[in-house]
Design a protein around this motif. Structure first.
Motif, mmCIF file in Angstrom:
data_model
loop_
_atom_site.group_PDB
_atom_site.id
_atom_site.type_symbol
_atom_site.label_atom_id
_atom_site.label_comp_id
_atom_site.label_asym_id
_atom_site.label_seq_id
_atom_site.Cartn_x
_atom_site.Cartn_y
_atom_site.Cartn_z
ATOM 1 N N PRO A 32 0.750 -1.344 -0.074
ATOM 2 C CA PRO A 32 0.040 -0.037 -0.019
ATOM 3 C C PRO A 32 0.835 1.340 -0.233
ATOM 4 C CG PRO A 32 -0.645 -1.536 1.802
ATOM 5 C CD PRO A 32 0.582 -2.049 1.176
ATOM 6 N N ASP A 33 0.202 2.496 -0.288
ATOM 7 C CA ASP A 33 1.032 3.452 -0.243
ATOM 8 C C ASP A 33 1.492 4.136 0.888
ATOM 9 O OD1 ASP A 33 0.685 3.723 -3.170
ATOM 10 O OD2 ASP A 33 -1.184 4.884 -3.079
ATOM 11 N N ASN A 34 0.869 3.937 2.041
ATOM 12 C CA ASN A 34 0.917 4.431 3.239
ATOM 13 C C ASN A 34 1.069 3.580 4.452
ATOM 14 O OD1 ASN A 34 -1.843 3.958 3.135
ATOM 15 N ND2 ASN A 34 -2.437 5.922 4.173
ATOM 16 N N MET A 35 1.654 2.176 4.133
ATOM 17 C CA MET A 35 1.592 1.107 5.207
ATOM 18 C C MET A 35 2.801 0.303 4.922
ATOM 19 S SD MET A 35 0.361 -0.216 7.799
ATOM 20 C CE MET A 35 -1.604 0.423 7.992
ATOM 21 N N GLY A 36 3.724 0.116 5.777
ATOM 22 C CA GLY A 36 4.666 -0.759 5.919
ATOM 23 C C GLY A 36 4.372 -2.198 6.492
ATOM 24 N N LEU A 37 5.409 -2.958 6.274
ATOM 25 C CA LEU A 37 5.226 -4.264 6.945
ATOM 26 C C LEU A 37 6.447 -4.973 7.496
ATOM 27 C CD1 LEU A 37 3.014 -7.439 5.414
ATOM 28 C CD2 LEU A 37 5.301 -7.647 6.177
ATOM 29 N N LEU A 38 6.403 -5.256 8.811
ATOM 30 C CA LEU A 38 7.577 -6.056 9.484
ATOM 31 C C LEU A 38 7.546 -7.624 9.460
ATOM 32 C CD1 LEU A 38 10.090 -6.013 11.229
ATOM 33 C CD2 LEU A 38 8.585 -5.490 13.043
ATOM 34 N N ASP A 39 8.565 -8.275 8.993
ATOM 35 C CA ASP A 39 8.513 -9.493 9.229
ATOM 36 C C ASP A 39 9.353 -9.837 10.423
ATOM 37 O OD1 ASP A 39 9.126 -12.376 9.235
ATOM 38 O OD2 ASP A 39 9.542 -12.476 7.193
ATOM 39 N N PRO A 40 8.972 -10.203 11.498
ATOM 40 C CA PRO A 40 9.999 -10.112 12.630
ATOM 41 C C PRO A 40 10.702 -11.497 12.966
ATOM 42 C CG PRO A 40 7.677 -10.670 13.384
ATOM 43 C CD PRO A 40 7.580 -10.428 11.953
ATOM 44 N N ASP A 41 10.318 -12.614 12.061
ATOM 45 C CA ASP A 41 10.864 -13.774 12.406
ATOM 46 C C ASP A 41 11.111 -14.451 11.062
ATOM 47 O OD1 ASP A 41 12.047 -15.885 13.587
ATOM 48 O OD2 ASP A 41 10.244 -16.779 14.499
ATOM 49 N N THR A 42 12.053 -14.175 10.207
ATOM 50 C CA THR A 42 12.377 -14.836 8.865
ATOM 51 C C THR A 42 12.987 -16.069 9.340
ATOM 52 O OG1 THR A 42 14.772 -13.872 8.995
ATOM 53 C CG2 THR A 42 12.939 -12.515 8.041
ATOM 54 N N SER A 43 13.110 -16.814 8.062
ATOM 55 C CA SER A 43 13.635 -18.389 8.340
ATOM 56 C C SER A 43 14.891 -18.631 8.695
ATOM 57 C CB SER A 43 13.797 -18.786 6.761
ATOM 58 O OG SER A 43 14.630 -17.972 5.918
ATOM 59 N N ASP A 44 15.834 -17.151 8.788
ATOM 60 C CA ASP A 44 17.167 -17.494 9.503
ATOM 61 C C ASP A 44 17.256 -16.336 10.714
ATOM 62 O OD1 ASP A 44 17.222 -15.137 8.360
ATOM 63 O OD2 ASP A 44 19.335 -15.521 7.490
ATOM 64 N N GLY A 45 15.954 -16.238 11.203
ATOM 65 C CA GLY A 45 15.925 -15.057 12.522
ATOM 66 C C GLY A 45 16.307 -13.842 12.280
ATOM 67 N N ARG A 46 16.670 -13.291 11.003
ATOM 68 C CA ARG A 46 16.645 -11.822 10.983
ATOM 69 C C ARG A 46 15.280 -11.318 10.717
ATOM 70 N NH1 ARG A 46 21.383 -12.315 6.100
ATOM 71 N NH2 ARG A 46 20.130 -13.911 5.259
ATOM 72 N N VAL A 47 15.290 -9.922 10.562
ATOM 73 C CA VAL A 47 13.931 -9.011 10.323
ATOM 74 C C VAL A 47 14.085 -8.447 9.030
ATOM 75 C CG1 VAL A 47 13.077 -6.906 11.159
ATOM 76 C CG2 VAL A 47 13.922 -8.571 12.952
ATOM 77 N N ILE A 48 12.864 -8.676 8.363
ATOM 78 C CA ILE A 48 12.789 -7.984 6.868
ATOM 79 C C ILE A 48 11.574 -7.047 7.029
ATOM 80 C CG2 ILE A 48 11.705 -8.426 4.717
ATOM 81 C CD1 ILE A 48 14.654 -9.324 4.820
ATOM 82 N N PHE A 49 11.890 -5.814 6.534
ATOM 83 C CA PHE A 49 10.904 -4.612 6.311
ATOM 84 C C PHE A 49 10.655 -4.504 5.141
ATOM 85 C CE2 PHE A 49 13.190 -3.005 10.382
ATOM 86 C CZ PHE A 49 11.993 -2.532 10.920
ATOM 87 N N PHE A 50 9.132 -4.189 4.890
ATOM 88 C CA PHE A 50 8.656 -4.021 3.525
ATOM 89 C C PHE A 50 7.775 -2.831 3.513
ATOM 90 C CE2 PHE A 50 5.635 -6.008 0.456
ATOM 91 C CZ PHE A 50 6.565 -6.368 -0.411
ATOM 92 N N LEU A 51 8.477 -1.802 2.680
ATOM 93 C CA LEU A 51 8.252 -0.447 2.957
ATOM 94 C C LEU A 51 7.622 0.235 1.757
ATOM 95 C CD1 LEU A 51 10.904 0.462 5.596
ATOM 96 C CD2 LEU A 51 8.593 -0.282 5.875
ATOM 97 N N PRO A 52 6.740 1.194 1.669
ATOM 98 C CA PRO A 52 6.389 2.040 0.613
ATOM 99 C C PRO A 52 7.550 3.219 0.593
ATOM 100 C CG PRO A 52 4.942 2.791 2.403
ATOM 101 C CD PRO A 52 5.744 1.366 2.384
ATOM 102 N N TRP A 53 8.077 3.239 -0.766
ATOM 103 C CA TRP A 53 9.293 4.239 -0.922
ATOM 104 C C TRP A 53 9.389 4.812 -2.315
ATOM 105 C CZ3 TRP A 53 14.192 3.752 -3.631
ATOM 106 C CH2 TRP A 53 14.915 4.694 -3.505
ATOM 107 N N GLU A 54 9.093 6.096 -2.394
ATOM 108 C CA GLU A 54 9.113 6.700 -3.782
ATOM 109 C C GLU A 54 8.226 5.937 -4.846
ATOM 110 O OE1 GLU A 54 11.292 9.853 -4.431
ATOM 111 O OE2 GLU A 54 10.700 9.849 -2.261
ATOM 112 N N LYS A 55 6.900 5.818 -4.454
ATOM 113 C CA LYS A 55 6.004 5.139 -5.392
ATOM 114 C C LYS A 55 6.562 3.624 -5.654
ATOM 115 C CE LYS A 55 4.089 9.243 -7.385
ATOM 116 N NZ LYS A 55 3.447 9.787 -8.728
#
Length: 525
Positions: A313-336
């Protein structure tokens, strides 16, 4: 019944954690408030600010004039610019040197977030690590400062944490509420819980099966890395890019730094104090001062990818707090577009790090885990990728960079070279404050206390959310272009609009786009 027991158990643990964090938070706020009062009482007048930006040629001529600087900062990223701004606003004669373009290294290759670090708070609580808690607390305080000092460049962004197991709902809810609590009065907006239907309404790309609900919290977003050079040039005595450092000599109470421009013409610059703020190249500069000094920087690579805007979405990010190897992944709107990352793995230091195919595929795999089957995540949708090198400070024998804190360290060599290493983008101002404080003490420089808390960056003073409307009405710019100029240059957008070329069309009247799909115009180049 199992869910009720989980909720009760988590509530008991969470209640104790909340009480502990609240006590630490109150203590930290009291200490910071007291420190702020002392700072106000001791503060002197801020140094004079220039009215016009000097040209690069003028900067180079001044740098080669043979004068002596109080402070010479090496490195034009976020930390280096912060150090130069701090020193200049204290009245010190300051010069800043950068090898490439300003903020072209690690500073421009971040996740574009201004945040305290949710996962760092989790580790601080789980491991009872007070130092890591202090780092999160400081980062949240600096987040508030940065949002206030550059409101045109930054803003609050809601980030969704999807829940796919019932027991995770109370667990993550308590963790996010603790994050709000640590922020205290500087909490951007209170976090809240969403039902499954509401979560899918706000983030329709989510995987639906087994989705329980979601938690939304707020952090700061910083779309563009425009902190440094333009505004800094109005304060510092000299800000120069495109200069290569040649190993220097140091004499008693004086550094003589030899530089070379892009034509390899060499010249010397004299300074009472030299500050090493070169990020992942920290140890390279330290070894120019002392070849026998051990390494203090352990570099870690962080890879991000850019995907089409329809992935989020244009104005909502997403956080994956527990990836397959324990790291964190952000999924964010940026410059369209949509930006996804980051990875965290040991790497070698290089001026131009390249993301590996393995890291790109890892991020794509994690993205697939959270998006519905109707959204096909394709390798061909990766529009761009970059790798940034985090300059973590740690024992060089350590292999696990994921478990490291982002605390910063200020060290002073036997010759007096001041080095600032580690830290986070968000805390650049506090890092600069600690660095200049150390430099003033070590070299007996005549300077007042830090002046940057509350100092608004260039373009922020007369900016307002509706400023772009005046650009449309007064100059005939497209609405999208006007919004871009206002959010990039703040109240200086009018100066850009004044030099924009006439389009020759009925509308827009001025502002020729460089590329039709993006709002960048020729007047910015």
């Amino acid at each position: 019944m199992a869910f009720q027991k989980a909720v009760k158990g988590t509530a008991l643990i969470g209640g104790g954690a909340i009480a502990t964090v609240f006590g630490l938070s109150q203590f930290s706020q009291h200490r910071n408030k007291h420190g702020a009062l002392v700072q106000v009482q001791a503060a002197e007048a801020v140094a004079a600010r220039k009215e016009h930006l000097p040209t690069r040629e003028q900067q180079l001529v001044a740098l080669q004039s043979g004068g002596e600087f109080d402070v010479l900062v090496i490195g034009g990223g976020a930390t280096g610019c912060g150090c130069a701004l701090d020193a200049a606003t204290r009245g010190l004669k300051t010069a800043l040197l950068e090898r490439d373009d300003f903020s072209s290294g690690t500073s421009s290759r971040s996740t574009k977030l201004i945040h305290g670090g949710v996962r760092y708070l989790q580790k601080a609580i789980m491991k009872l690590d007070f130092e890591q808690y202090r780092m999160v607390k400081e980062a949240l305080e600096e987040r508030a400062h940065l949002l206030q000092s550059a409101p045109h460049l930054s803003g609050a962004l809601p980030i969704m944490l999807p829940i796919y197991k019932w027991w995770q709902l109370p667990y993550y809810w308590i963790g996010i509420k603790l994050y709000d609590l640590v922020a205290g009065s500087q909490c951007l907006k209170s976090s809240y819980v969403l039902t499954k239907s509401r979560a899918l309404e706000l983030f329709p790309m989510l995987r639906r099966d087994k989705l329980v609900g979601a938690i939304v919290y707020y952090d700061g977003a910083w779309p563009l890395c425009l902190l440094g050079a333009p505004g800094l040039c109005l304060w510092a005595s000299n800000v120069s890019g495109g200069l290569q450092i040649v190993p220097w000599l140091s004499a008693a109470c004086l550094f003589i730094v030899r530089l070379a421009d892009k034509s390899w013409k060499e010249f010397d610059v004299r300074a009472k104090c030299v500050i090493n703020a070169t990020g992942p190249f920290t140890d390279s500069v330290r070894k120019m001062d002392d070849q026998e000094v051990p390494n203090i920087c352990q570099p870690s690579a962080g890879v991000h990818i850019v995907m089409p805007g329809y992935y989020s979405p244009d104005n909502m990010g997403l956080l994956d707090p527990d990836t397959s190897d324990g790291r964190v992944i952000f999924f964010l709107p940026w410059e369209k577009m949509t930006i996804a990352g980051t990875t965290d793995s040991p790497t070698d230091v290089t001026a131009h790090p390249i993301p590996t195919e393995e890291d790109i595929n890892f991020i794509l795999c994690e993205v697939r885990n959270y998006l519905g089957p109707d959204v096909e995540v394709r390798r061909g949708d990766v529009l761009a990728a970059w790798s940034g090198i985090r300059p973590l400070v740690t024992n060089p024998d350590s292999k696990d960079t994921q478990s490291l804190s982002r605390n910063h360290v200020v060290t002073i060599s036997d010759s007096g070279l001041v080095t600032i290493a580690g830290g986070k983008w968000t805390t650049y101002r506090a890092m600069a404050r600690d660095t200049i404080d150390a430099a003033v003490r070590e070299h007996n420089l005549e300077a007042g206390s830090c002046q940057t808390m509350g100092l608004q960056l260039e373009g922020a003073v007369d900016w307002s959310p509706t400023l772009y409307i005046r650009l449309v009405q007064d100059y005939g710019l497209e609405s999208e272009v006007a919004q871009h100029l206002a959010s990039t240059y703040g109240d200086k957008a009018f100066e850009v609009a004044k030099i924009a070329q006439v389009t020759g069309k009925r509308w827009p009247i001025v502002g020729k786009r460089l590329v039709s799909e993006f709002p960048y115009i020729e007047a910015e180049v």
